[in-house]
Structure formats: C-alpha cells, structure tokens
Design a protein around this motif. Structure first.
Motif, PDB file in Angstrom:
ATOM      1  N   ASN A 158      11.955  -9.149   0.619  1.00 31.32           N
ATOM      2  CA  ASN A 158      13.414  -9.285   0.590  1.00 31.32           C
ATOM      3  C   ASN A 158      13.914  -8.953  -0.799  1.00 31.32           C
ATOM      4  N   CYS A 159      15.077  -8.331  -0.865  1.00 24.19           N
ATOM      5  CA  CYS A 159      15.692  -8.139  -2.175  1.00 24.19           C
ATOM      6  C   CYS A 159      17.206  -8.244  -2.048  1.00 24.19           C
ATOM      7  N   ASN A 160      17.809  -8.601  -3.153  1.00 20.28           N
ATOM      8  CA  ASN A 160      19.259  -8.558  -3.277  1.00 20.28           C
ATOM      9  C   ASN A 160      19.563  -7.402  -4.220  1.00 20.28           C
ATOM     10  N   ALA A 161      20.336  -6.442  -3.745  1.00 23.36           N
ATOM     11  CA  ALA A 161      20.532  -5.234  -4.540  1.00 23.36           C
ATOM     12  C   ALA A 161      21.960  -4.718  -4.431  1.00 23.36           C
ATOM     13  N   VAL A 162      22.357  -4.026  -5.477  1.00 24.71           N
ATOM     14  CA  VAL A 162      23.620  -3.302  -5.486  1.00 24.71           C
ATOM     15  C   VAL A 162      23.280  -1.826  -5.320  1.00 24.71           C
ATOM     16  N   SER A 163      23.892  -1.192  -4.345  1.00 24.51           N
ATOM     17  CA  SER A 163      23.592   0.213  -4.089  1.00 24.51           C
ATOM     18  C   SER A 163      24.878   0.978  -3.834  1.00 24.51           C
ATOM     19  N   SER A 164      24.807   2.250  -3.961  1.00 27.34           N
ATOM     20  CA  SER A 164      25.932   3.102  -3.604  1.00 27.34           C
ATOM     21  C   SER A 164      25.814   3.492  -2.130  1.00 27.34           C
ATOM     22  N   PRO A 165      26.877   3.767  -1.427  1.00 30.93           N
ATOM     23  CA  PRO A 165      28.237   3.892  -1.950  1.00 30.93           C
ATOM     24  C   PRO A 165      29.048   2.599  -1.928  1.00 30.93           C
ATOM     25  N   SER A 166      28.456   1.483  -1.464  1.00 30.65           N
ATOM     26  CA  SER A 166      29.257   0.278  -1.318  1.00 30.65           C
ATOM     27  C   SER A 166      29.559  -0.411  -2.649  1.00 30.65           C
ATOM     28  N   TYR A 167      28.585  -0.386  -3.556  1.00 30.62           N
ATOM     29  CA  TYR A 167      28.704  -1.059  -4.850  1.00 30.62           C
ATOM     30  C   TYR A 167      28.841  -2.566  -4.709  1.00 30.62           C
ATOM     31  N   PHE A 168      28.477  -3.106  -3.553  1.00 29.28           N
ATOM     32  CA  PHE A 168      28.431  -4.544  -3.341  1.00 29.28           C
ATOM     33  C   PHE A 168      26.979  -4.989  -3.264  1.00 29.28           C
ATOM     34  N   ALA A 169      26.701  -6.211  -3.736  1.00 24.00           N
ATOM     35  CA  ALA A 169      25.356  -6.764  -3.622  1.00 24.00           C
ATOM     36  C   ALA A 169      25.140  -7.280  -2.209  1.00 24.00           C
ATOM     37  N   ARG A 170      23.977  -6.970  -1.665  1.00 27.32           N
ATOM     38  CA  ARG A 170      23.632  -7.488  -0.347  1.00 27.32           C
ATOM     39  C   ARG A 170      22.133  -7.637  -0.239  1.00 27.32           C
ATOM     40  N   ASN A 171      21.700  -8.356   0.785  1.00 24.35           N
ATOM     41  CA  ASN A 171      20.269  -8.575   1.005  1.00 24.35           C
ATOM     42  C   ASN A 171      19.686  -7.518   1.928  1.00 24.35           C
TER      43      ASN A 171
END
Length: 121
Positions: free
Chosen positions: A96-109
């Motif tokens: 499991n990871c919590n990450a910020v990614s494009s294109p959303s730029y929101f942190a999610r699991n």
C-alpha cells in the motif's frame, strides 16, 4: 495513477525467512507512507508495517522484532524482510502507498494485487 507490483511471496517452513518487494510506478509526484498489510482466509485485512518517506516505521505487535520494513526512495520501492516466520503469518500480503500523482495532484491510497505467503508447520 500509480501502479504497485509485489514480488517475493512463496512457501516457507516455520522459522524460515522471506523478503517481499513492492515497486511503485506511474505518474508519481510524491510517495508518502508506504506499507504492508495482510489478509488471512476468513479474516479482515490488517496492518503489518508502515514506513514514512523519512524512514519512521510502525509495526503490528504480532510482527515486531521479526519483520523489518525498509524503502529505497530513489527506486520507489518498499521491502518487508520477514524472519522467524510462523504458520499464523500465512496470508496474502498487500503493498500500500499514499501518493500524489498527476494529473489529479491529490494524495490517495493505492494497493498492489497481493502476494501469497504460506508458512508450513
């Protein structure tokens, strides 16, 4: 989006060791906490261990002293070294990871697909 790919599960005798790996890939801007969870047949998924980007760790009481979590931030990879394995450790292990990614730029699991660990007595 972030993809997690686990490896390293298998069958081992009680008292043995296994090392799980989980590599994160995709449009990653920042990886926050990474961790391992497990789910045994008929039971709820439970936390095994987590590690922050700065290296702070947290363990379930049942594995503390036997399992070690670590990560390679340069390779976006988290590891779980499991020693002194017991039949009660038999489960599917999920990364499991919590990450910020494009294109959303929101942190999610995000979750991996799981890898089976079986400990025989």
């Amino acid at each position: 989006q972030v993809q997690l790919v686990e490896s390293g599960g298998g069958l081992v005798q009680a008292g043995g060791s296994l090392r799980l790996s989980c590599a994160a890939s995709g449009s990653i801007l920042r990886l926050n906490v990474m961790g391992w969870y497990r789910q045994a047949p008929g039971k709820q998924r439970e936390l095994v261990a987590t590690i922050t980007a700065g290296g702070s760790t947290n363990y379930a009481d049942s594995v503390r002293g036997r399992f070690t979590i670590s990560r390679d931030n340069a390779k976006n990879t988290v590891f779980l070294q499991m020693n002194s394995l017991e039949p009660a450790d038999t489960a599917v292990y999920y990364c499991n990871c919590n990450a910020v990614s494009s294109p959303s730029y929101f942190a999610r699991n995000y979750w991996g697909q799981g890898t089976q660990v079986t400990v025989s007595s």
